[in-house]
Write an enzyme that holds these catalytic residues in place. Structure first.
Site, mmCIF file in Angstrom:
data_model
loop_
_atom_site.group_PDB
_atom_site.id
_atom_site.type_symbol
_atom_site.label_atom_id
_atom_site.label_comp_id
_atom_site.label_asym_id
_atom_site.label_seq_id
_atom_site.Cartn_x
_atom_site.Cartn_y
_atom_site.Cartn_z
ATOM 1 N N ASN A 272 -1.749 17.164 13.953
ATOM 2 C CA ASN A 272 -1.940 18.553 14.389
ATOM 3 C C ASN A 272 -2.007 19.502 13.185
ATOM 4 O O ASN A 272 -1.220 19.379 12.258
ATOM 5 C CB ASN A 272 -0.759 18.993 15.272
ATOM 6 C CG ASN A 272 -0.368 17.940 16.268
ATOM 7 O OD1 ASN A 272 -1.122 17.589 17.152
ATOM 8 N ND2 ASN A 272 0.840 17.398 16.102
ATOM 9 N N HIS A 304 -1.964 9.437 5.476
ATOM 10 C CA HIS A 304 -2.997 9.383 6.515
ATOM 11 C C HIS A 304 -3.071 10.702 7.280
ATOM 12 O O HIS A 304 -4.156 11.274 7.446
ATOM 13 C CB HIS A 304 -2.694 8.231 7.469
ATOM 14 C CG HIS A 304 -3.679 8.067 8.576
ATOM 15 N ND1 HIS A 304 -4.733 7.179 8.515
ATOM 16 C CD2 HIS A 304 -3.794 8.684 9.786
ATOM 17 C CE1 HIS A 304 -5.447 7.259 9.622
ATOM 18 N NE2 HIS A 304 -4.887 8.173 10.418
ATOM 19 N N GLU A 305 -1.934 11.178 7.739
ATOM 20 C CA GLU A 305 -1.952 12.406 8.536
ATOM 21 C C GLU A 305 -2.334 13.617 7.692
ATOM 22 O O GLU A 305 -3.028 14.525 8.164
ATOM 23 C CB GLU A 305 -0.601 12.621 9.222
ATOM 24 C CG GLU A 305 -0.127 11.458 10.079
ATOM 25 C CD GLU A 305 -1.157 10.963 11.087
ATOM 26 O OE1 GLU A 305 -1.988 11.765 11.551
ATOM 27 O OE2 GLU A 305 -1.131 9.761 11.399
ATOM 28 N N GLU A 327 -10.839 8.456 12.392
ATOM 29 C CA GLU A 327 -9.770 7.479 12.157
ATOM 30 C C GLU A 327 -10.173 6.388 11.166
ATOM 31 O O GLU A 327 -9.402 6.052 10.272
ATOM 32 C CB GLU A 327 -9.317 6.871 13.483
ATOM 33 C CG GLU A 327 -8.669 7.854 14.440
ATOM 34 C CD GLU A 327 -7.415 8.516 13.884
ATOM 35 O OE1 GLU A 327 -6.907 8.085 12.814
ATOM 36 O OE2 GLU A 327 -6.948 9.493 14.498
#
Length: 881
Positions: A272, A304-305, A327
């Site tokens: 987010n 990654h996020e 992704e």
């Protein structure tokens, strides 16, 4: 008599059409309450050009109690709109307008963990893929990108911390002991990136100065007792931010970046915008509670996020069929980061081992799909290893073909063209092609082709011309009769008697590097290397340059030679794995034929050379000495011989331990820790090899060797060594196991993440009584079937990682997992769907096991009210082959 629900219908990529309306701004106000939460949403909406003037506005919703709706400031009467359980429809609302709705929801009852829910008394959200519709009425699709503000109101004593996306612009107190915070996100985003957190949390702060000189505040929010376990996560975040600036020129764009650790979470983490929500296992680390692998996992997932801020948030996917756009690309980026932070060879071997074990199996099963699926019934079922891991491999192949500089040019053009847009996989591929002036049209077939391609190789040496001709052929995936021709990069090297050879292709004037990337684009192509002094051994797919199955005739001696001398660390490991697989499959055949078992002497000698090789670090040695697992072995049998594979591997481990007892014992004794735990590469390498040596030695069952594990368990100052010793004792069994398990539980029963390890180690054990222990653990007071981490640690590990025990011939392992799937499904269908996937390969087993698994699948399929997530997987598994 209740009326049967209609079967859920698939959604097809070919049917995509843009919405008639879009939403430019979303202003939200949340009145968080203990019984109900009221959500006020004001949407600024406009009709898109080309949409019919009379087009209705249809908003998605799920589990919402509708309170009111107002159009342009006027509250609508009941006859002016239509509410159903899944939609709010406004007939012909106009070309541009504001729509205000009020709904009530019950987060405390939301066990699905999708939308707004409670975790450990805190409010939090998970909106990907379609969770925002469980919060308010909305066009809940990724191609609707809006700017958001959110006012969060709650009891100040219970929820002193109020977080949402973007920058905090206002706070204050309200009547009745309540307070509020207003957050504003200046960047447009799809609804799946909305986030909210409210609770009693503590902040572990930090900062990062961007290359343009801006200071970004970093905040990691955790429950009060965990504040001492955040330092590694913060360092990982700072390293990720610097790396993305250096490697891809991407600078963070908000004034604040927040991470919140959540105990109840269906996945690993969620990107987010500016407010990442994480499964606590990927944030919290302290030497006594987290292993070396946990530290690496945290670093990778944090990265990654964060990397999603550009590859997923600033540029997002047009529709969910394009999921690999964000992704697969972001997994590839976090792999590059992990390789740079540690050992590239170890990182690559880990990636490929996971791909072959999990994704290759998915490719050959009933849920096989391309990295860009053509249809789905439940989108959450397509958050798969194919979309993520194979998707990353596809990105990696394009980087191999374009080179590092060419790939960077393509990425720069991608961001320049599409910042702030929702786009497709084809848009990404076009940017890479246009930036480099190349044609990637044939390569694009990787996005639509199902299955793992087969590449066949054969070589021919001509002593007269001192040339070597390598012929490569591509064939359809196993079980499929045809496939389109792909564009496959095959990295090749040649080993001569004296080592690696410089490579010169026919027509070239001079030899070059010892690795060349050959581009296989036809059904069959031949490549002639000149100046080859003697018959070489071909080193193929170096670095695993393409996600394919390789078929090539090589002798055990050829593999042993590659295993000993290949300069490519991945290929060296891979040769050892192939040799080990051959040895184990031959042993399994001997088990089935009731022939005496003996471990191949040449294989033992090859392993002894690995042990003695001073040029390999401890992690690489540990990987090279780890035999192929039973799941991988089963993929190379026409019918998985569950019992024979298990007996063969157990025999090989013990025989290898006996043959290498003295050098393994010397490794263990000479590599004792010197000083307290340090998360440094040399220390990680030392622990990896030492704990592998211990695992081998304990299998011999000698009291003095078992005592080494007991002593290490009690004296370890870190979870890496403690967990490794406990795993050895669990597999060994007896009073040592029971005493260690009791002590571990006594020490850690109040720490959820560490207790998950206690459950998982027992579920993965090779000991004969594992099924009985897992059955008992499912009734343990500390087992919570509805907590995803806890369910995965026991049921998931048992069903996926413990092939021998899950597939017991009496069918009790199958029944156990099926029972838990049925118990979970009414509450959390995403979790249930992931667990039921353990039954997917049922057709690959013997008739008795097939019948057992099919019976459980049919029992699940017959359950009234089965979720569409589980229904889709079960129906596909049972469909005619």
């Amino acid at each position: 008599m209740t009326e049967a629900k209609p079967a859920p219908q698939p959604i097809f990529r070919k049917d995509y059409r843009r919405p008639d309306y879009t939403i430019d701004r979303v202003d939200l106000r949340f009145e968080l309450g203990e019984e109900t939460t009221r959500v006020h949403a004001t949407l600024t909406v406009r009709r898109l050009d080309g949409a019919p003037q009379a087009a209705p506005l249809v908003l998605d919703g799920e589990n919402l109690r509708h309170v009111s709706v107002a159009l342009g400031g006027r509250e609508l009467s009941a006859g002016e709109y239509v509410v159903s359980p899944t939609s709010l429809t406004i007939p012909a609302p106009g070309a541009a307008f504001t729509l205000a709705t009020v709904v009530e929801i019950r987060p405390q009852d939301n066990l699905e963990l999708s939308g707004l829910y409670r975790s450990s008394g805190n409010f939090c959200t998970q909106c990907e893929a379609e969770g925002f519709r469980r919060i308010t009425w909305f066009l809940d699709r990724p191609d609707v990108m809006a700017r958001y503000s959110a006012v969060v109101e709650a009891d100040k004593a219970k929820y002193p911390v109020l977080l949402a996306n973007g920058n905090r612009v206002a706070t204050g107190d309200l009547d009745g002991g309540r307070h509020f915070a207003r957050w504003d996100d200046p960047f447009p985003k799809p609804s799946y990136l909305f986030a909210l957190v409210a609770g009693d949390l503590r902040c572990f702060p930090g900062e990062f100065v961007t290359r343009s000189g801006r200071t970004v505040r970093l905040e990691i929010w955790v429950e009060p007792d965990n504040i001492d376990r955040c330092a590694h996560a913060l360092r990982s975040l700072q390293a990720s931010m610097r790396w993305d600036e250096d490697k891809f020129g991407r600078e963070y764009d908000l004034d604040i970046y927040m991470i919140v650790a959540v105990n109840d979470f269906n996945l690993g983490a969620m990107e987010n915008k500016g407010l990442n929500l994480f499964n606590a296992k990927y944030v919290l680390a302290r030497p006594d509670t987290a292993t070396d692998d946990d530290y690496d996992g945290i670093e990778s997932v944090i990265a990654h996020e964060y990397f999603h801020n550009w590859t997923g948030n600033r540029v997002t996917c047009r529709d969910w069929f394009q999921l690999t756009l964000k992704e697969g690309l972001t997994v590839f980026r976090d792999r590059l980061f992990s390789a740079d932070m540690g050992s590239p060879a170890v990182a690559r071997i880990g990636d490929v081992l996971a791909l072959r074990t999990n994704q290759f199996a998915e490719d050959s099963g009933p849920m096989a799909h391309p990295i860009r699926p053509e249809s789905y019934i439940e989108m959450n079922n397509f958050y798969t290893t194919t979309v993520y891991e194979k998707g990353a491999e596809v990105i990696g192949m394009m980087r191999t073909l374009l080179g590092e500089a060419g790939f960077r040019r393509g990425m720069d053009l991608y961001f320049e063209r599409h910042d702030g847009q929702a786009v497709t996989c084809d848009d990404f591929r076009a940017a890479l092609a246009d930036a480099n002036g190349v044609d990637l049209e044939q390569f694009g077939r990787w996005y639509s082709q199902v299955g793992t391609p087969v590449v066949r190789a054969r070589g021919e040496y001509d002593a007269n011309t001192r040339s070597y001709t390598l012929t490569l052929e591509q064939a359809p995936p196993r079980g499929r009769t045809s496939a389109e021709l792909l564009h496959i990069p095959v990295a090749v090297g040649l080993l001569g008697p004296g080592g690696p050879l410089p490579l010169k292709l026919s027509g070239e004037t001079a030899a070059g590097a010892d690795t060349r990337v050959l581009e296989l684009r036809e059904r069959s192509q031949s490549f002639r290397f000149e100046g080859v002094p003697a018959a070489p051994v071909a080193s193929l797919l170096r670095g695993f340059s393409a996600p394919v199955e390789l078929e090539v005739e090589r002798s055990d001696a050829d593999l042993a030679r590659l295993m000993a001398a290949d300069p490519d660390a991945f290929s060296r490991w891979d040769a050892g794995q192939e040799l080990g697989r051959r040895v184990l499959l031959r042993l399994a055949a001997d088990v089935e034929a009731r022939r005496p078992l003996a471990l191949d002497r040449a294989f033992v000698d090859a392993c002894a050379k690995i042990v003695a090789d001073p040029g390999l670090d401890g992690s690489l040695k540990a990987l090279a000495l780890t035999l192929p697992n039973e799941r991988l072995l089963g993929q190379h049998q026409p019918v998985v011989a569950v019992d024979a594979l298990h007996e063969a591997r157990e025999f090989a481990v013990q025989a290898l331990a006996a043959a290498l007892r003295e050098p393994l014992l010397a490794i263990y004794q000479s590599s004792a820790p010197q000083g307290p735990y340090r998360i440094e590469r040399a220390e990680v390498d030392r622990r990896k090899l030492r704990n592998l040596a211990l695992a081998y030695l304990v299998t011999l069952g000698e009291p003095e060797l078992v005592a080494l594990a007991v002593s290490q368990f009690h004296l370890a100052d870190n979870m890496t060594d403690s967990e490794a010793a406990l795993a050895c004792l669990i597999d060994h069994g007896g009073p040592e196991r029971d005493a260690a398990l009791a002590e571990f539980h006594r020490r850690w029963h109040k720490d959820p993440l560490v207790l998950d390890k206690w459950f998982a180690l027992q579920a993965a054990s090779s000991h004969p009584d594992t099924l009985e222990r897992v059955t008992a653990l499912a009734d343990h007071p500390d087992f919570n079937l509805l907590n995803p981490n806890r369910a995965r640690s026991l049921v998931g590990v048992f069903g996926v990682r413990n092939q021998h025990q899950f597939h017991r011939k009496d069918g009790r392992g199958h029944a156990l997992v099926a029972d838990k799937v049925l118990a979970i499904d009414p509450h959390n269908s995403q979790l249930a769907a992931r667990l039921v996937a353990a039954f997917n390969p049922w057709r690959r087993f013997d008739p008795t096991r097939q019948q057992s698994m099919r019976a459980q699948l049919e029992r699940i399929a017959g359950q009234p009210g089965l979720s569409k997530a589980v229904r889709e997987i079960v129906d596909r598994a049972l469909a005619p082959a």
